[in-house]
Enzyme design. Structure first.
Site, PDB file in Angstrom:
ATOM      1  N   LYS A  51       0.903  -1.147   0.085  1.00 27.95           N
ATOM      2  CA  LYS A  51       0.131  -0.103   0.048  1.00 27.95           C
ATOM      3  C   LYS A  51       0.855   1.368   0.014  1.00 27.95           C
ATOM      4  CE  LYS A  51      -3.894   1.939   2.277  1.00 27.95           C
ATOM      5  NZ  LYS A  51      -4.607   2.310   0.994  1.00 27.95           N
ATOM      6  N   ASN A  75     -11.856   5.600  -7.754  1.00 23.99           N
ATOM      7  CA  ASN A  75     -11.501   5.918  -6.183  1.00 23.99           C
ATOM      8  C   ASN A  75     -10.893   6.945  -6.042  1.00 23.99           C
ATOM      9  OD1 ASN A  75      -8.446   5.340  -5.005  1.00 23.99           O
ATOM     10  ND2 ASN A  75      -8.620   4.555  -6.972  1.00 23.99           N
ATOM     11  N   LEU A  79      -4.517   8.096  -0.260  1.00 23.16           N
ATOM     12  CA  LEU A  79      -3.290   7.647   0.139  1.00 23.16           C
ATOM     13  C   LEU A  79      -3.396   7.189   1.913  1.00 23.16           C
ATOM     14  CD1 LEU A  79      -0.466   9.595  -1.652  1.00 23.16           C
ATOM     15  CD2 LEU A  79      -1.033   7.137  -2.139  1.00 23.16           C
ATOM     16  N   ASN A 134       5.619   6.279  -6.566  1.00 23.61           N
ATOM     17  CA  ASN A 134       4.373   6.797  -7.216  1.00 23.61           C
ATOM     18  C   ASN A 134       4.456   8.375  -7.227  1.00 23.61           C
ATOM     19  OD1 ASN A 134       1.666   7.582  -7.679  1.00 23.61           O
ATOM     20  ND2 ASN A 134       0.872   6.994  -5.835  1.00 23.61           N
ATOM     21  N   CYS A 137       1.419  12.107  -7.044  1.00 21.15           N
ATOM     22  CA  CYS A 137       0.827  12.819  -5.936  1.00 21.15           C
ATOM     23  C   CYS A 137       0.928  14.278  -6.384  1.00 21.15           C
ATOM     24  CB  CYS A 137       1.788  12.485  -4.752  1.00 21.15           C
ATOM     25  SG  CYS A 137       1.808  10.914  -4.420  1.00 21.15           S
ATOM     26  N   LYS A 172       6.354   4.993 -11.209  1.00 25.42           N
ATOM     27  CA  LYS A 172       4.998   4.302 -11.640  1.00 25.42           C
ATOM     28  C   LYS A 172       4.456   5.753 -12.351  1.00 25.42           C
ATOM     29  CE  LYS A 172       0.867   1.817 -10.307  1.00 25.42           C
ATOM     30  NZ  LYS A 172       0.328   1.430  -9.355  1.00 25.42           N
ATOM     31  N   THR A 200      -4.108   5.133 -12.510  1.00 25.28           N
ATOM     32  CA  THR A 200      -5.374   5.416 -12.767  1.00 25.28           C
ATOM     33  C   THR A 200      -5.460   6.638 -13.814  1.00 25.28           C
ATOM     34  OG1 THR A 200      -5.688   6.503 -10.854  1.00 25.28           O
ATOM     35  CG2 THR A 200      -6.171   4.208 -10.756  1.00 25.28           C
TER      36      THR A 200
END
Length: 308
Positions: A51, A75, A79, A134, A137, A172, A200
């Site tokens: 996660k 969604n 985070l 990731n 953000c 990512k 996404t």
């Protein structure tokens, strides 16, 4: 020897890290794994991308934050996680008790110093084999625009993180850009060892009775089988253009999807929303891969990577 008589080789290698198969639950859709261990032996998986973790603990976005769609879901969880220190102290030990394969650490942040701090800490964890950055953000020091939508921002965060880690770094990528190849190249030129895509797409649902957005945050990340063709296209473009291993992600829900994604250029494949629909999704994919390989005359998955 006929292909049907051969033992099928499901193993793949990401930047020197060997996985027993390419099936990896995607970050945010499998927690830290140990909860899913109640359903089946998760040691059958190639890896787990745990996660998304930030420096500080986060409750996440206001409710409601999930909206169903015909072929997927939106969604805006935001985070939600206990923070990097609690992940290391409490979540990883529980994960290690039931999962003994290499782990992919998904790290998020809202400023470069947050990424650097989290990556430096998680890099010291022995079972963590790959760090997955990731970059979707919001950049709080860049007007709120996602790090991943700007070549310069991606390069800057990758360069700073690479200074403090020893593990392979995979970035990512968000699909919400005009040219994903340029973003991928910027990450690689800055030192990324590999890429993961897609994150996404941006979506929205409206409750026509209340005349209000279904999600409190109005918009959120759209995932599920509907995005699979977009993901295959982007994986194919980036894999051929950037020259580094790619983890394919986006709408994968079957063993044949995994094979298609690998033919497009992915070395490993993350499975996200499918786990939320069927908790046994990854187990079934792992079990069905040899069956699909036999049907398609494939003896080793490594031989089909990027053949299209």
């Amino acid at each position: 020897m006929e292909v049907s008589d051969m033992k099928r080789d499901l193993s793949v290698t990401l930047s020197g890290v060997t996985l027993q198969n390419p099936v990896v639950p995607a970050s945010g859709c499998f927690g830290f794994g140990y909860g899913m261990a109640e359903f089946y032996d998760i040691d059958i998986l190639g890896s787990i991308s745990f996660k998304g973790t930030t420096r500080d603990s986060r409750f996440g976005n206001p409710l409601p934050r999930v909206a169903e769609c015909a072929s997927g879901l939106i969604n805006s969880v935001g985070l939600q996680n206990p923070g990097i220190d609690m992940v290391i102290a409490e979540e990883l030990p529980k994960m290690r008790a039931v999962f003994h394969q290499p782990i992919i650490a998904n790290i998020s942040g809202f400023a470069i110093d947050e990424y650097v701090e989290c990556c430096e800490k998680i890099d010291k964890e022995e079972q963590v084999a790959i760090i997955e950055l990731n970059v979707s953000c919001p950049n709080v020091h860049g007007g709120g625009m996602s790090f991943g939508t700007c070549c310069e921002s991606v390069a800057e965060v990758v360069k700073e993180v690479k200074k403090v880690i020893t593990k392979p770094l995979y970035v990512k990528l968000t699909p919400n850009v005009t040219d994903i190849v340029s973003i991928g190249r910027s990450a690689v030129e800055a030192g990324a060892d590999g890429l993961c895509l897609i994150n996404t797409l941006l979506g929205m649902r409206i409750d026509v009775k209340t005349r209000r957005p279904v999600i409190a945050n109005r918009m959120g990340g759209f995932s599920g089988h509907a995005v699979f063709p977009v993901a295959v296209r982007m994986v194919n473009q980036v894999a051929h253009a950037c020259g580094v291993p790619v983890i394919g992600c986006g709408g994968v829900s079957s063993a044949r999807d995994v094979i298609e994604m690998m033919m497009a250029g992915a070395t490993a494949v993350e499975v996200g929303a499918a786990n939320l629909i069927n908790p046994y999704a990854c187990k079934e994919i792992v079990e069905n891969l040899p069956v699909e390989m036999e049907a398609l005359g494939i003896s080793s998955l490594s031989e089909i990577i990027g053949i299209v």
